[in-house]
Design a protein around this motif. Sequence first.
Motif, PDB file in Angstrom:
ATOM      1  N   HIS A 161       0.931  -1.157  -0.017  1.00 58.65           N
ATOM      2  CA  HIS A 161       0.015  -0.038  -0.009  1.00 58.65           C
ATOM      3  C   HIS A 161       0.905   1.259   0.018  1.00 58.65           C
ATOM      4  O   HIS A 161       0.554   2.127  -0.509  1.00 58.65           O
ATOM      5  N   PHE A 162       2.069   1.150   0.556  1.00 64.43           N
ATOM      6  CA  PHE A 162       2.997   2.099   0.437  1.00 64.43           C
ATOM      7  C   PHE A 162       3.669   2.383  -0.798  1.00 64.43           C
ATOM      8  O   PHE A 162       4.522   3.253  -0.971  1.00 64.43           O
ATOM      9  N   GLY A 163       3.563   1.013  -1.698  1.00 68.58           N
ATOM     10  CA  GLY A 163       4.337   1.494  -2.963  1.00 68.58           C
ATOM     11  C   GLY A 163       5.657   0.840  -2.835  1.00 68.58           C
ATOM     12  O   GLY A 163       6.632   1.242  -3.714  1.00 68.58           O
ATOM     13  N   VAL A 164       5.815   0.164  -1.838  1.00 67.43           N
ATOM     14  CA  VAL A 164       7.550  -0.351  -1.566  1.00 67.43           C
ATOM     15  C   VAL A 164       7.409  -1.837  -1.835  1.00 67.43           C
ATOM     16  O   VAL A 164       6.375  -2.439  -1.484  1.00 67.43           O
ATOM     17  N   ALA A 165       8.296  -2.338  -2.329  1.00 65.96           N
ATOM     18  CA  ALA A 165       8.595  -3.671  -2.481  1.00 65.96           C
ATOM     19  C   ALA A 165       8.795  -4.541  -1.166  1.00 65.96           C
ATOM     20  O   ALA A 165       9.173  -3.973  -0.208  1.00 65.96           O
ATOM     21  N   MET A 166       8.800  -5.863  -1.140  1.00 62.39           N
ATOM     22  CA  MET A 166       8.814  -6.517   0.110  1.00 62.39           C
ATOM     23  C   MET A 166      10.380  -6.165   0.813  1.00 62.39           C
ATOM     24  O   MET A 166      11.239  -6.608   0.094  1.00 62.39           O
ATOM     25  N   PRO A 167      10.097  -5.423   1.789  1.00 67.11           N
ATOM     26  CA  PRO A 167      11.465  -5.140   2.414  1.00 67.11           C
ATOM     27  C   PRO A 167      12.310  -6.279   2.886  1.00 67.11           C
ATOM     28  O   PRO A 167      11.649  -7.329   3.372  1.00 67.11           O
ATOM     29  N   LYS A 168      13.720  -6.228   2.914  1.00 69.84           N
ATOM     30  CA  LYS A 168      14.512  -7.168   3.454  1.00 69.84           C
ATOM     31  C   LYS A 168      14.448  -7.344   4.915  1.00 69.84           C
ATOM     32  O   LYS A 168      14.390  -8.575   5.342  1.00 69.84           O
ATOM     33  N   ARG A 185      15.320  -0.511  15.853  1.00 72.89           N
ATOM     34  CA  ARG A 185      15.661   0.706  15.073  1.00 72.89           C
ATOM     35  C   ARG A 185      15.849   0.421  13.616  1.00 72.89           C
ATOM     36  O   ARG A 185      15.527   0.813  12.707  1.00 72.89           O
ATOM     37  N   ASP A 186      16.184  -0.780  13.315  1.00 77.01           N
ATOM     38  CA  ASP A 186      16.706  -1.329  11.849  1.00 77.01           C
ATOM     39  C   ASP A 186      15.589  -2.001  11.136  1.00 77.01           C
ATOM     40  O   ASP A 186      15.573  -1.842   9.953  1.00 77.01           O
ATOM     41  N   VAL A 187      14.426  -2.274  11.952  1.00 77.60           N
ATOM     42  CA  VAL A 187      13.314  -2.738  11.018  1.00 77.60           C
ATOM     43  C   VAL A 187      12.313  -1.426  10.688  1.00 77.60           C
ATOM     44  O   VAL A 187      11.576  -1.630  10.078  1.00 77.60           O
ATOM     45  N   ILE A 188      12.753  -0.318  11.456  1.00 78.65           N
ATOM     46  CA  ILE A 188      11.852   0.621  10.983  1.00 78.65           C
ATOM     47  C   ILE A 188      12.235   1.320   9.613  1.00 78.65           C
ATOM     48  O   ILE A 188      13.458   1.724   9.422  1.00 78.65           O
ATOM     49  N   LEU A 189      11.231   1.239   8.710  1.00 81.93           N
ATOM     50  CA  LEU A 189      11.684   1.680   7.285  1.00 81.93           C
ATOM     51  C   LEU A 189      10.974   2.894   6.780  1.00 81.93           C
ATOM     52  O   LEU A 189       9.738   3.216   7.413  1.00 81.93           O
ATOM     53  N   PRO A 190      11.701   3.728   5.967  1.00 80.45           N
ATOM     54  CA  PRO A 190      11.186   5.147   5.822  1.00 80.45           C
ATOM     55  C   PRO A 190       9.808   4.783   4.551  1.00 80.45           C
ATOM     56  O   PRO A 190       9.953   3.961   3.859  1.00 80.45           O
ATOM     57  N   ALA A 191       8.599   5.439   5.078  1.00 79.36           N
ATOM     58  CA  ALA A 191       7.697   5.327   4.042  1.00 79.36           C
ATOM     59  C   ALA A 191       7.977   6.562   2.910  1.00 79.36           C
ATOM     60  O   ALA A 191       8.494   7.428   3.079  1.00 79.36           O
ATOM     61  N   PRO A 192       7.110   6.466   1.873  1.00 79.55           N
ATOM     62  CA  PRO A 192       7.497   7.352   0.766  1.00 79.55           C
ATOM     63  C   PRO A 192       6.958   8.939   1.055  1.00 79.55           C
ATOM     64  O   PRO A 192       6.974   9.725   0.421  1.00 79.55           O
ATOM     65  N   ILE A 193       6.427   8.744   2.284  1.00 77.91           N
ATOM     66  CA  ILE A 193       5.664  10.084   2.848  1.00 77.91           C
ATOM     67  C   ILE A 193       6.670  10.673   3.967  1.00 77.91           C
ATOM     68  O   ILE A 193       6.778   9.929   4.874  1.00 77.91           O
ATOM     69  N   GLN A 194       6.840  12.046   3.985  1.00 76.26           N
ATOM     70  CA  GLN A 194       7.665  12.330   5.109  1.00 76.26           C
ATOM     71  C   GLN A 194       6.828  12.558   6.383  1.00 76.26           C
ATOM     72  O   GLN A 194       5.661  12.701   6.315  1.00 76.26           O
ATOM     73  N   GLY A 195       7.344  11.972   7.333  1.00 80.37           N
ATOM     74  CA  GLY A 195       6.815  12.017   8.419  1.00 80.37           C
ATOM     75  C   GLY A 195       6.057  10.410   9.052  1.00 80.37           C
ATOM     76  O   GLY A 195       5.753  10.307  10.102  1.00 80.37           O
ATOM     77  N   VAL A 196       6.380   9.578   7.908  1.00 80.59           N
ATOM     78  CA  VAL A 196       5.769   8.174   8.240  1.00 80.59           C
ATOM     79  C   VAL A 196       6.780   7.375   8.059  1.00 80.59           C
ATOM     80  O   VAL A 196       7.780   7.373   7.296  1.00 80.59           O
TER      81      VAL A 196
END
Lengths: 358, 278
Positions: free
Chosen positions: A94-101, A116-127
């Motif tokens: 839904h975020f338009g991101v491929a299955m992350p590693k 900390r390392d499993v938190i991934l940036p979404a394509p929207i600032q602030g998310v």
Amino acid sequence: MFEINPRLKQPNPAPEGDASQFVNLHYNNWKIGLSFDAPLPLARQMPAILAVGGGKGGVGKSIVSANLAATLAQYGYRVLVIDLDLGCSNLHSHFGVAMPKRSLADFLLTKTTAFRDVILPAPIQGVAFVAGGREEAWADYLDQPSDYLLPLWQAMIASRQQYKVDIVLLDLGAGTHRYTMDFFSAANLGLVTVLPEPTSIENAYVFFKMTLWKLIENLGHRMQQPEVAQDIKAALASMAGSTLTSGYASCLKELQLSYPLFIQDLQRTIQARCLGIIVNQTRDQSDIDLGSSMEHICQKYFGLPTKYLGHLNYDEAVLKSLKNRRLLVSDFPHSMIAKRLSVAAAQSLKILGMQRRN
Amino acid sequence: MNEQLGSDFKPSKLPGNARSGPTYYEILDVSTYSTRLQIREAYIRLRSTYSTGSHALYSLVSEEEARDALDKIEEAYRVLDDESQRKEYDIAIGIIKEPAPRPQGAEFFGGSVDPMRSPRRGGGMSSPSVHEAFTGDVGANSEVWPEDSHEGTRSPSRRTVTFGKIKKAASRSSDPEVLAAMQAIISKPESFDGKGLTQLREIVGIPQSEIQERTKISIEYIKGMENNDFQKLPSLVYIRGFLKIYLQYLGLADAVTLIEAYTEKYNHWRETTRPHSY
């Protein structure tokens, strides 16, 4: 009205003490209904916890989570979305991101990665988001008691101190599995998405009922009176019928005579949470009215504080944005459904007693 | 302890009343201070919730229960929507301690709302001859009214006569003399404007306040229309609607030419004062 500006700066971290009013006010009553046994930070260091559930599958829980998070970020909050649909995750899509590693499984199961390392940036600032995935790794765990989820809970409640997260948004899975209800009953604002069709409504009511059940059970556990909780649950199950006057709310009122203290605590912890209804895929006015009808029924029958947060109209844009592999509100920021989402987000903030920051 | 908890909220709410169960206000989920409009909105919302075919009850509430609830809602709404019944009910459940003195105006209008019940001069009105009495009344009025306009004074009794009837048009508009005078204005639609409107009203012989009372057009707008104060008026579509019911009340049911003429005046004003707005 809805601009996704890539040059937009990261929202400012909240000043100290500027937590949600709702969270602050109900902190003590809220924590007696929790399933997780972990030391909690101070009330003003708690992030507001939103959970999106709904019982039935395919009612738009992930869509609502991803886009509501983006809308809340537009309002100036830092939002962390966690995919808790452990068996069938697709929040990243839904975020338009491929299955992350890296995913939640790496943090919780193999314990090779820090939160900390499993938190991934979404394509929207602030998310930011934490992906589910690695379904095969979860298979053995889902039937276990939910202790394996405790590190996640601890990381979640510490996220405001560590990463200045204002709102933690949980994207729950379908069904009323134990861990789903654990997280839903821990939410300050639990959103239930409903489609205007009988099957979905039926499941939503089941979901409300399970929430009530979970709260009774948690409270029994907290108060070291699990047998009282059992008694109340058994009494409720036998008393409640298919009339409004014999709904759970009035049954609880009658049970107050036998268990005055327990029911009093239960009422308090129920009032410390709010449930929101979002009607998805509305096509006409009767679908829209369904939300206010359900709000009324839930208050009368279940005695749960319920608010109708808004409806999302049926929109082809949803499917198009998924096929474009982009987030709905950034792909079609001027669509009707994006406006509806911002209304729902504003309503949620109002309930949580949070001001728009921009 | 148990007793206290079980009964702590009921007695204070219902002093000395043998009634049990929720109040009408609780049934409709409104506060006791709600306005009539709020009560109506709540009623409509609840009616759609409990009506047959409502999906919101699915799997939770049986059909008979929904029908019962609907009956209760209807009953509650019937009482709360009627001002006098609501007041009686408020007293009965102890929200209001004693009846407040009834405002004079309310009684006056309350009596005049129902033409069948209002006392008439020359009495003897039986139900089969309602229509006859109604039309006969107009005749009676046309005899009485010229005297009044000659005198140029408005006696209170005349007001009573005016308000005693419920009709779409002012009663004098069917007077042949008046019709002839009005026809003179209608025949020259090209020069019709607010002044013509005022003239028409004066021919029929009714004040602005009566127009306001009967058509529910705000007095500001009536004055604005009559004085050609276009900037005080709302947009054109409203003005046309106002004109239509205004003229209807004067007895001119299909005065399309007059409305068109007025529209033209309005458009002219608009173009001359705000040439760049389009």
